[in-house]
Enzyme design. Structure first.
Site, mmCIF file in Angstrom:
data_model
loop_
_atom_site.group_PDB
_atom_site.id
_atom_site.type_symbol
_atom_site.label_atom_id
_atom_site.label_comp_id
_atom_site.label_asym_id
_atom_site.label_seq_id
_atom_site.Cartn_x
_atom_site.Cartn_y
_atom_site.Cartn_z
ATOM 1 N N SER A 65 8.555 2.908 7.265
ATOM 2 C CA SER A 65 7.116 2.704 7.105
ATOM 3 C C SER A 65 6.318 3.919 7.556
ATOM 4 O O SER A 65 6.807 4.763 8.315
ATOM 5 C CB SER A 65 6.662 1.480 7.916
ATOM 6 N N GLN A 86 4.305 -5.599 9.666
ATOM 7 C CA GLN A 86 3.730 -6.220 8.469
ATOM 8 C C GLN A 86 4.687 -6.189 7.285
ATOM 9 O O GLN A 86 4.708 -7.106 6.459
ATOM 10 C CB GLN A 86 2.419 -5.523 8.070
ATOM 11 N N CYS A 130 0.822 -1.210 0.000
ATOM 12 C CA CYS A 130 0.000 0.000 0.000
ATOM 13 C C CYS A 130 0.857 1.261 0.000
ATOM 14 O O CYS A 130 0.487 2.269 -0.604
ATOM 15 C CB CYS A 130 -0.894 0.026 1.235
ATOM 16 N N ASN A 131 1.992 1.203 0.669
ATOM 17 C CA ASN A 131 2.790 2.407 0.885
ATOM 18 C C ASN A 131 4.034 2.508 0.031
ATOM 19 O O ASN A 131 4.726 3.523 0.080
ATOM 20 C CB ASN A 131 3.196 2.504 2.367
ATOM 21 N N THR A 139 -3.957 -7.079 7.110
ATOM 22 C CA THR A 139 -4.367 -5.783 7.660
ATOM 23 C C THR A 139 -5.793 -5.841 8.179
ATOM 24 O O THR A 139 -6.083 -5.374 9.293
ATOM 25 C CB THR A 139 -4.229 -4.680 6.599
ATOM 26 N N GLN A 150 5.722 -8.847 4.115
ATOM 27 C CA GLN A 150 5.570 -8.466 2.708
ATOM 28 C C GLN A 150 6.887 -8.623 1.954
ATOM 29 O O GLN A 150 6.906 -9.030 0.789
ATOM 30 C CB GLN A 150 5.042 -7.030 2.628
#
EC number: 1.2.1.70
Length: 419
Positions: free
Chosen positions: A107, A114, A50-51, A191, A118
């Protein structure tokens, strides 16, 4: 060895830019296969969350900007439009960056765990795609070890702070009594599982879990006394939800403006709080324009995340020291690889001399020569052959140099000769 990292993350680009370069998990094997066709790419790992979207490469000495060109072409994006959002790290900087990412220091939520999972997934995908070799394989394994050391030796993960925790914290601020609220969670990944457990622990009245695979949604729902539905059933249940939190890997929006408008009418304009954690987004941006809808994206969670982070910031300072030390260790391993071809050549030469000497000795034994004499001659011959050229080079170097001869000092160190 040329290690290079190209990337874009939450600090360099907003969510609407990041989603343009994100990789769908189903298409990642195709992306890796396509990237490996690049002549300058020896190894590659693609990390897409996502980031962040990052490409870690071991490149040929004659590498250029072809990886960036590939990225834009594969994602069908104009290179000039996204150029200002991208970053690049090389060599030791690329190593240190990966270590910081693995430890959660890069992050959105400082120290979140998390990202390590990943990274391991990205590593496995690259391994399965045969895009991983000795260099990146060693680098990622080292990164996993550094992350474990940081988790063990610092308090970086002690505070319950994560994107999931931040989303639930925001929900608690808006709905002071979660015991009277119903939450619809879209997705069933890590998540959403964290969100479900946080809501359950905070006494949420009712949980509805929607997922493409109903069986997976049912497994999660069972653990939190929830109710599982498919994505196609969302319109029929949306009006029941006071809280909607979504995090899927869908490439297209799951909730559109029309669907939400219909739910609001059934709710008689009773507000809905929504958090879209996904990249690309699960909820159309236009939904946020509706009255009685309070829509937050992953970027909006930043202010909430800032709270309760001081202890992690202190731990991060310790983590940076560990990372610096481990980055130096890996840099030493990288430098040692330059010596591998020379070591191999020396061993090959030594093996050749050994084979020649043994063959000669065996012939002499077959001819009936005394075994002790043969063995003595074998040892003498092999010693002379192995040391002849180093001795000659040392004498020549001493003849040509002044009193301070670095080759003699190097020879003392190489053969561990004490004064």
């Amino acid at each position: 060895m040329h290690l290079v990292t190209y990337g874009i993350n939450h600090t360099t680009a907003p969510v609407d830019v990041r989603e343009k370069l994100s990789f769908d998990a189903d298409k990642l094997p195709l992306a890796l296969a396509s990237l490996m066709l690049n002549e300058s790419v020896i190894e590659a790992v693609i990390v897409s969350t996502c980031n962040r979207t990052e490409i870690y490469c071991h490149l040929d000495e004659d590498y250029d900007n072809s990886v960036l060109l590939w990225l834009h072409n594969f994602q069908q994006q104009d290179a000039n439009a996204l150029k200002s959002y991208l970053y690049c790290y090389e060599g030791a900087d690329a190593v240190r960056h990966l270590f910081r990412v693995a430890c959660g220091l890069d992050s959105l939520v400082l120290g979140e765990p998390q990202i390590l999972g990943q990274l391991k997934t990205a590593y496995t995908q690259a391994l399965n795609a045969k895009a991983l070799g000795k260099s990146l394989g060693r680098l990622f394994q080292h990164a996993f070890g550094v992350a474990k050391q940081v988790r063990t030796d610092t308090a970086i993960g002690n505070s319950p702070v994560s994107v999931a925790f931040a989303a639930v914290s925001l929900a608690k601020q808006i709905f002071s009594n979660l015991a009277e609220s119903t939450a619809l969670l879209i997705g069933a990944g890590e998540t959403i599982e964290l969100v479900a457990r946080h809501l359950f622990d905070n006494g949420i009245k009712r949980l509805i879990i929607a997922n493409r695979t109903v069986e997976k949604a049912h497994l999660l729902a069972t653990s939190v006394n929830g109710y599982a539905i498919s994505l196609s059933e969302i319109p029929a249940h949306l009006a029941e939800a006071d809280i909607v939190i979504s995090s899927t890997a869908s490439q297209l929006p799951i909730l559109g403006k029309g669907t939400v408008e219909s739910a609001l009418k059934l709710r008689k304009r009773k507000p809905i709080f929504m958090v879209d954690i996904a990249v690309p987004r699960d909820i159309e941006a236009e939904v946020g324009q509706l009255e009685d809808i309070y829509l937050y994206t992953v970027d909006d969670l930043h202010d909430i995340i800032e709270e309760n982070l001081q202890s992690r910031r202190d731990a991060a300072k310790q983590a940076e020291e560990i990372i610096d030390t481990q980055a130096d260790h890996f840099a030493g391993w990288m430098r040692s690889q330059d010596a591998v071809p020379v070591i191999r050549a020396i061993r090959d030469q030594g093996q050749m001399f050994s084979t020649q000497a043994v063959d000669k000795a065996l012939r002499q034994l077959e001819q009936g020569m005394n075994a002790e004499m043969v063995m003595t001659e074998l040892a003498r011959t092999l010693t002379n052959k192995l040391l002849h050229e180093p001795s000659r080079q040392l004498r020549q170097s001493a003849f040509e140099s002044d009193e301070n001869n670095p080759m003699i000092d190097a020879a003392r160190r190489l053969f561990n000769i004490k004064d």
